[in-house]
Design a protein around this motif. Sequence first.
Motif, PDB file in Angstrom:
ATOM      1  N   LEU A 137       0.898  -1.181   0.146  1.00  0.00           N
ATOM      2  CA  LEU A 137      -0.002   0.173  -0.003  1.00  0.00           C
ATOM      3  C   LEU A 137       0.797   1.103   0.003  1.00  0.00           C
ATOM      4  O   LEU A 137       0.420   2.301  -0.536  1.00  0.00           O
ATOM      5  N   LEU A 138       2.142   1.025   0.573  1.00  0.00           N
ATOM      6  CA  LEU A 138       2.779   2.489   0.664  1.00  0.00           C
ATOM      7  C   LEU A 138       3.527   2.768  -0.438  1.00  0.00           C
ATOM      8  O   LEU A 138       3.735   3.788  -0.748  1.00  0.00           O
ATOM      9  N   LEU A 139       3.341   1.839  -1.678  1.00  0.00           N
ATOM     10  CA  LEU A 139       3.838   2.314  -2.935  1.00  0.00           C
ATOM     11  C   LEU A 139       3.039   3.149  -3.610  1.00  0.00           C
ATOM     12  O   LEU A 139       3.227   4.089  -4.245  1.00  0.00           O
ATOM     13  N   LEU A 140       1.507   2.899  -3.371  1.00  0.00           N
ATOM     14  CA  LEU A 140       0.651   4.032  -3.725  1.00  0.00           C
ATOM     15  C   LEU A 140       0.871   5.471  -3.011  1.00  0.00           C
ATOM     16  O   LEU A 140       0.554   6.345  -3.680  1.00  0.00           O
ATOM     17  N   SER A 141       1.186   5.474  -1.722  1.00  0.00           N
ATOM     18  CA  SER A 141       1.677   6.538  -0.970  1.00  0.00           C
ATOM     19  C   SER A 141       2.764   7.149  -1.630  1.00  0.00           C
ATOM     20  O   SER A 141       2.707   8.629  -1.409  1.00  0.00           O
ATOM     21  N   ALA A 142       3.747   6.101  -1.936  1.00  0.00           N
ATOM     22  CA  ALA A 142       4.762   7.041  -2.607  1.00  0.00           C
ATOM     23  C   ALA A 142       4.715   7.837  -3.886  1.00  0.00           C
ATOM     24  O   ALA A 142       5.124   8.768  -4.041  1.00  0.00           O
TER      25      ALA A 142
ATOM     26  N   LEU B 187     -10.942   2.054  -4.156  1.00  0.00           N
ATOM     27  CA  LEU B 187     -11.335   1.333  -3.000  1.00  0.00           C
ATOM     28  C   LEU B 187     -11.150  -0.243  -3.185  1.00  0.00           C
ATOM     29  O   LEU B 187     -10.539  -0.676  -2.080  1.00  0.00           O
ATOM     30  N   ALA B 188     -11.385  -0.604  -4.236  1.00  0.00           N
ATOM     31  CA  ALA B 188     -11.155  -2.232  -4.238  1.00  0.00           C
ATOM     32  C   ALA B 188      -9.711  -2.546  -4.051  1.00  0.00           C
ATOM     33  O   ALA B 188      -9.365  -3.537  -3.703  1.00  0.00           O
ATOM     34  N   LEU B 189      -8.649  -1.734  -4.766  1.00  0.00           N
ATOM     35  CA  LEU B 189      -7.370  -1.778  -4.625  1.00  0.00           C
ATOM     36  C   LEU B 189      -6.714  -1.701  -2.956  1.00  0.00           C
ATOM     37  O   LEU B 189      -6.188  -2.253  -2.839  1.00  0.00           O
TER      38      LEU B 189
ATOM     39  N   SER C  94      -1.660  10.130  -0.015  1.00  0.00           N
ATOM     40  CA  SER C  94      -2.406   9.090  -0.469  1.00  0.00           C
ATOM     41  C   SER C  94      -3.567   9.649  -1.274  1.00  0.00           C
ATOM     42  O   SER C  94      -3.985   9.070  -2.160  1.00  0.00           O
ATOM     43  N   PRO C  95      -4.232  10.634  -0.819  1.00  0.00           N
ATOM     44  CA  PRO C  95      -5.282  11.069  -1.596  1.00  0.00           C
ATOM     45  C   PRO C  95      -4.994  11.794  -2.704  1.00  0.00           C
ATOM     46  O   PRO C  95      -5.798  11.673  -3.821  1.00  0.00           O
ATOM     47  N   PHE C  96      -3.802  12.301  -3.373  1.00  0.00           N
ATOM     48  CA  PHE C  96      -3.338  12.511  -4.614  1.00  0.00           C
ATOM     49  C   PHE C  96      -3.408  11.425  -5.417  1.00  0.00           C
ATOM     50  O   PHE C  96      -3.797  11.573  -6.569  1.00  0.00           O
ATOM     51  N   PHE C  97      -2.934  10.449  -4.753  1.00  0.00           N
ATOM     52  CA  PHE C  97      -3.035   9.050  -5.659  1.00  0.00           C
ATOM     53  C   PHE C  97      -4.376   8.788  -6.105  1.00  0.00           C
ATOM     54  O   PHE C  97      -4.906   8.605  -7.291  1.00  0.00           O
ATOM     55  N   CYS C  98      -5.281   8.632  -4.873  1.00  0.00           N
ATOM     56  CA  CYS C  98      -6.927   8.260  -5.167  1.00  0.00           C
ATOM     57  C   CYS C  98      -7.369   9.152  -5.929  1.00  0.00           C
ATOM     58  O   CYS C  98      -8.372   8.883  -6.930  1.00  0.00           O
ATOM     59  N   LYS C  99      -7.063  10.422  -6.014  1.00  0.00           N
ATOM     60  CA  LYS C  99      -7.748  11.496  -6.857  1.00  0.00           C
ATOM     61  C   LYS C  99      -7.516  11.180  -8.147  1.00  0.00           C
ATOM     62  O   LYS C  99      -8.302  11.617  -9.248  1.00  0.00           O
ATOM     63  N   ALA C 100      -6.134  11.037  -8.461  1.00  0.00           N
ATOM     64  CA  ALA C 100      -5.675  11.040  -9.782  1.00  0.00           C
ATOM     65  C   ALA C 100      -6.243   9.746 -10.599  1.00  0.00           C
ATOM     66  O   ALA C 100      -6.246   9.794 -11.824  1.00  0.00           O
ATOM     67  N   SER C 101      -6.317   8.585  -9.769  1.00  0.00           N
ATOM     68  CA  SER C 101      -6.501   7.435 -10.422  1.00  0.00           C
ATOM     69  C   SER C 101      -8.096   7.187 -10.928  1.00  0.00           C
ATOM     70  O   SER C 101      -7.932   6.636 -12.275  1.00  0.00           O
ATOM     71  N   PRO C 102      -9.023   7.776 -10.740  1.00  0.00           N
ATOM     72  CA  PRO C 102     -10.320   7.658 -11.230  1.00  0.00           C
ATOM     73  C   PRO C 102     -10.181   7.943 -12.831  1.00  0.00           C
ATOM     74  O   PRO C 102     -10.985   7.553 -13.962  1.00  0.00           O
ATOM     75  N   ARG C 103      -9.562   8.933 -13.283  1.00  0.00           N
ATOM     76  CA  ARG C 103      -9.546   9.391 -14.604  1.00  0.00           C
ATOM     77  C   ARG C 103      -8.844   8.467 -15.633  1.00  0.00           C
ATOM     78  O   ARG C 103      -9.007   8.417 -16.759  1.00  0.00           O
TER      79      ARG C 103
END
Length: 183
Positions: free
Chosen positions: A23-28, A106-108, A84-93
Amino acid sequence: MEVAELLQVLFSANHGLFSWTPLLLLSAIGIFLFWRKSPRVGGPVLCAVLAFYYFIASYPDWAGISSFGNRFFVSLTVSSSSASPFFCKASPRNFPRSVPPRSPPLALLLCFVFWNLGLMFQWGTHLIPARGPVSFAEAAHNQFVVVPRQLTGLLHDYFFRRKDLMRQIEQRDVQQLKEHPVP
């Protein structure tokens, strides 16, 4: 310090940061997105995280000897969780419009949470070694076969036979130390 040594801290089977806590990879990634989106705030955060990472990588016992994952990076929890929110915000596009925007992140996230809970269970019950490198093939097998089978029995033992359970876990630890002594 060589690049291979720096990468070991992140990807080693011996308590590598991302291999034990993916999960920390997504945070990075989120920290880099934070830096790109808000360079005045994200830049210093990125510099601090990279400096801390280099400091830990320079330490001879960076793996933390006997710990779940790499405990030295706990200090970066605030940086990781704020990025982490920056990753989550960018991914739906990156997903088609037919997929609800929050579903893939959320699934990830849930997959990572369940992976880590199972890995913690394995580490705490010594299904995988508490010290040294871990076979992730064995850990993956345990996640889907052994953990579900043992979880209910161990929960029962935890609540009704805790002393016996702790004694069994301590015996596994002593046995692992005999088989793989710490240098």
